[in-house]
Write a protein that holds these residues in place. Structure first.
Motif, mmCIF file in Angstrom:
data_model
loop_
_atom_site.group_PDB
_atom_site.id
_atom_site.type_symbol
_atom_site.label_atom_id
_atom_site.label_comp_id
_atom_site.label_asym_id
_atom_site.label_seq_id
_atom_site.Cartn_x
_atom_site.Cartn_y
_atom_site.Cartn_z
ATOM 1 N N LEU A 69 6.682 9.003 12.120
ATOM 2 C CA LEU A 69 8.040 9.075 12.662
ATOM 3 C C LEU A 69 9.033 9.450 11.574
ATOM 4 N N GLY A 70 10.118 10.095 11.983
ATOM 5 C CA GLY A 70 11.173 10.431 11.043
ATOM 6 C C GLY A 70 10.997 11.791 10.396
ATOM 7 N N PRO A 71 11.914 12.137 9.489
ATOM 8 C CA PRO A 71 11.905 13.472 8.887
ATOM 9 C C PRO A 71 10.916 13.580 7.730
ATOM 10 N N GLY B 121 7.112 25.345 15.668
ATOM 11 C CA GLY B 121 6.035 24.726 16.417
ATOM 12 C C GLY B 121 6.361 23.319 16.871
ATOM 13 N N TRP B 122 5.400 22.771 17.603
ATOM 14 C CA TRP B 122 5.524 21.416 18.132
ATOM 15 C C TRP B 122 4.151 20.768 18.065
ATOM 16 N N GLY B 123 4.113 19.538 17.528
ATOM 17 C CA GLY B 123 2.868 18.795 17.451
ATOM 18 C C GLY B 123 2.936 17.519 18.261
ATOM 19 N N LEU B 124 1.800 17.092 18.783
ATOM 20 C CA LEU B 124 1.717 15.874 19.578
ATOM 21 C C LEU B 124 0.474 15.110 19.177
ATOM 22 N N GLY B 125 0.636 13.830 18.838
ATOM 23 C CA GLY B 125 -0.500 13.020 18.421
ATOM 24 C C GLY B 125 -0.339 11.582 18.850
ATOM 25 N N TYR C 134 10.060 16.620 12.057
ATOM 26 C CA TYR C 134 10.693 15.347 12.423
ATOM 27 C C TYR C 134 9.873 14.716 13.543
ATOM 28 N N GLY C 135 9.332 13.510 13.279
ATOM 29 C CA GLY C 135 8.517 12.816 14.252
ATOM 30 C C GLY C 135 9.350 11.964 15.189
ATOM 31 N N LEU C 136 9.109 12.119 16.517
ATOM 32 C CA LEU C 136 9.874 11.404 17.543
ATOM 33 C C LEU C 136 8.911 10.687 18.489
ATOM 34 N N PRO C 137 9.278 9.488 18.968
ATOM 35 C CA PRO C 137 8.444 8.807 19.968
ATOM 36 C C PRO C 137 8.389 9.629 21.255
ATOM 37 N N ALA C 138 7.209 9.635 21.902
ATOM 38 C CA ALA C 138 7.041 10.397 23.132
ATOM 39 C C ALA C 138 6.117 9.647 24.084
ATOM 40 N N PHE C 139 6.345 9.831 25.396
ATOM 41 C CA PHE C 139 5.512 9.244 26.441
ATOM 42 C C PHE C 139 5.359 7.733 26.249
ATOM 43 N N GLY C 140 6.515 7.057 26.254
ATOM 44 C CA GLY C 140 6.502 5.614 26.135
ATOM 45 C C GLY C 140 6.053 5.117 24.783
ATOM 46 N N SER C 141 6.295 5.882 23.743
ATOM 47 C CA SER C 141 5.939 5.545 22.362
ATOM 48 C C SER C 141 4.434 5.481 22.123
ATOM 49 N N ARG C 142 3.638 5.916 23.104
ATOM 50 C CA ARG C 142 2.199 5.977 22.868
ATOM 51 C C ARG C 142 1.818 7.206 22.061
ATOM 52 N N PHE C 143 2.675 8.215 22.049
ATOM 53 C CA PHE C 143 2.447 9.441 21.291
ATOM 54 C C PHE C 143 3.636 9.691 20.362
ATOM 55 N N ILE C 144 3.429 10.576 19.404
ATOM 56 C CA ILE C 144 4.495 11.027 18.513
ATOM 57 C C ILE C 144 4.595 12.541 18.635
ATOM 58 N N GLY C 145 5.763 13.018 19.048
ATOM 59 C CA GLY C 145 6.014 14.456 19.106
ATOM 60 C C GLY C 145 6.751 14.906 17.854
ATOM 61 N N THR C 146 6.289 16.030 17.281
ATOM 62 C CA THR C 146 6.843 16.477 16.004
ATOM 63 C C THR C 146 7.230 17.947 16.060
ATOM 64 N N PRO C 147 8.517 18.263 16.232
ATOM 65 C CA PRO C 147 8.942 19.662 16.065
ATOM 66 C C PRO C 147 8.880 20.055 14.594
ATOM 67 N N GLU C 148 8.452 21.290 14.335
ATOM 68 C CA GLU C 148 8.268 21.774 12.965
ATOM 69 C C GLU C 148 8.868 23.166 12.816
ATOM 70 N N MET C 149 9.340 23.447 11.627
ATOM 71 C CA MET C 149 9.896 24.761 11.305
ATOM 72 C C MET C 149 9.488 25.108 9.877
ATOM 73 N N GLY C 150 9.020 26.327 9.673
ATOM 74 C CA GLY C 150 8.555 26.722 8.356
ATOM 75 C C GLY C 150 9.050 28.098 7.954
ATOM 76 N N ALA D 132 7.723 16.993 -2.095
ATOM 77 C CA ALA D 132 7.657 16.511 -0.721
ATOM 78 C C ALA D 132 8.480 15.241 -0.588
ATOM 79 N N TRP D 133 9.130 15.103 0.576
ATOM 80 C CA TRP D 133 9.926 13.904 0.856
ATOM 81 C C TRP D 133 9.584 13.407 2.241
ATOM 82 N N ASN D 134 9.151 12.154 2.318
ATOM 83 C CA ASN D 134 8.856 11.487 3.568
ATOM 84 C C ASN D 134 9.303 10.037 3.428
ATOM 85 N N PRO D 135 10.459 9.674 3.974
ATOM 86 C CA PRO D 135 10.998 8.326 3.764
ATOM 87 C C PRO D 135 10.152 7.220 4.388
ATOM 88 N N THR D 136 9.246 7.589 5.317
ATOM 89 C CA THR D 136 8.359 6.593 5.932
ATOM 90 C C THR D 136 6.919 7.075 5.774
#
Length: 385
Positions: A262-264, A342-346, A313-329, A253-257
């Motif tokens: 946020l991020g890949p 898929g797409w995740g929101l948290g 890949y995690g991206l800021p969403a809705f004024g950075s109050r949420f994180i949107g994450t598109p996913e592919m498997g 697994a690789w997660n630079p942050t």
């Protein structure tokens, strides 16, 4: 979606309290288990759906609670003279408790009693009904013989026993697990581990001694966001020479942050054979030794392989109050291929309150391309407050 899908895919937990006053909890979950057996020319198979509701209280070194469970099973049997259907219901209550004698030694126990109905319906005959009941008791202990920090060895001993009336089944289990973390030059953490489980079954079901061993090696480099792990396990020996099982798993697994969503991130996992969780986790969790019989001949067990890859890949969403994450498997095995998008929101900040929503579409193709592809859509909502 069927009622069975809802039951087996649902769970909840509600906890409240503090370290000083204690913690109370109410929880529930669903489960499904399958069974099959053979005695001479008689075969039996089916599945059992269970729903469980529990409540407990933890204060200081002790925990006390109870669980109410309702199970409904259906199956079929076949014999030389014919066959038929079998169904049953069972409702039981199970008080349980745990007490920490000190920081390393803990004791636990559970009692249980249940009652229900069994219906046997031979082909072309009137159903036969009978009452059934279950009385059981189990107790165990865990003792951390040696406990270290990130750079110290850890060694733990576990043991438990089970006695059940009516079916006259007994089980004694003993396990030993250990790990030795060490910090490498550059700050990476390397942790070898090993587990071994010994077990004896007695009574009316499968009987005998068995031993299962597992080992693993994990490597974590927090600065680079990398984690790699290899695990393997196998059945060392059993009185019945037909019992065989082995498993292997490797992941990267690789997660630079790692401290942020946020991020890949990339996860790669390769598995082969049965579960790669070793020793106690594999051997002691079984209802009977029969689950360890992979086949009845002298040939090696066929080893199933599966490769899974997940990209996100995690991206800021809705004024950075949420994180949107598109996913592919992607998933590739001996029996087919799986694809997911898929797409995740948290919530960006998740302390006592958290909210995660995900939507995923899947496509499954058979390896031999004989059948039509299967498509599905899944929605998951997870909240904590």
């Amino acid at each position: 979606m069927t009622g069975r899908d809802v039951l087996t895919g649902s769970s909840f937990a509600l906890t409240e309290g503090s370290t000083e006053a204690g913690f109370g909890a109410v929880w529930g979950r669903g489960a499904i288990s399958r069974f099959d057996g053979r005695q001479g020319d008689l075969t039996l198979d089916g599945e059992v759906l269970s729903s469980m509701l529990g409540a407990d209280w933890t204060g200081g070194p002790g925990t006390a609670g109870f669980m109410v469970a309702h199970s409904r099973g259906e199956g079929s049997y076949h014999a030389g003279a014919g066959g038929g259907e079998v169904s049953l219901t069972l409702t039981g209550i199970y008080p349980y408790g745990r007490y920490a004698v000190d920081e390393g030694l803990s004791l636990w126990g559970v009692l249980g009693h249940g009652a229900g109905k069994l219906t046997l319906t031979p082909e072309g005959s009137t159903p036969l009904k009978a009452d059934i009941d279950l009385t059981m008791a189990a107790a165990g202990t865990r003792d951390t013989i040696l406990e270290g920090d990130d750079d110290g060895a850890t060694l733990a001993l576990t043991a438990d026993g089970l006695a059940a009336s009516k079916a006259n089944v007994t089980r004694l289990r003993l396990g030993l697990e250990g790990s030795l973390p060490s910090t490498l030059e550059g700050g990476a953490l390397l942790t070898p581990s090993a587990k071994i489980g010994l077990r004896h079954d007695g009574g009316d079901a499968e009987t005998g001694f068995g031993a299962d061993i597992g080992a693993g090696l994990s490597w974590t480099d927090a600065a680079r966001g990398l984690n790699a792990e290899i695990r393997g396990r196998g059945l060392l020996t059993h009185e019945d020479g037909g019992f065989r099982e082995r498993g292997f798993a490797a992941s990267l697994a690789w997660n630079p942050t790692p401290g942020s969503a946020l991020g890949p991130s990339i996860a790669l996992r390769q598995t082969a054979g049965a579960s790669a969780s070793g020793g106690m986790d594999a051997l002691l969790s079984r209802g009977t030794m029969a689950g360890l019989a992979a086949n009845d001949n002298d040939n090696d067990v066929d080893v199933a392989h599966r490769l899974e890859v997940k990209l996100s890949y995690g991206l800021p969403a809705f004024g950075s109050r949420f994180i949107g994450t598109p996913e592919m498997g992607f998933g590739f095995s001996d029996t087919g291929r799986d694809y997911s998008l898929g797409w995740g929101l948290g919530l960006a900040r998740q302390d006592r309150t958290s909210l995660d929503l995900s939507l995923e579409g899947t496509r499954r193709e058979s390896a031999n391309d004989d059948g039509k592809p299967e498509h599905g859509i899944g929605l998951r909502l997870k909240a904590r407050w």
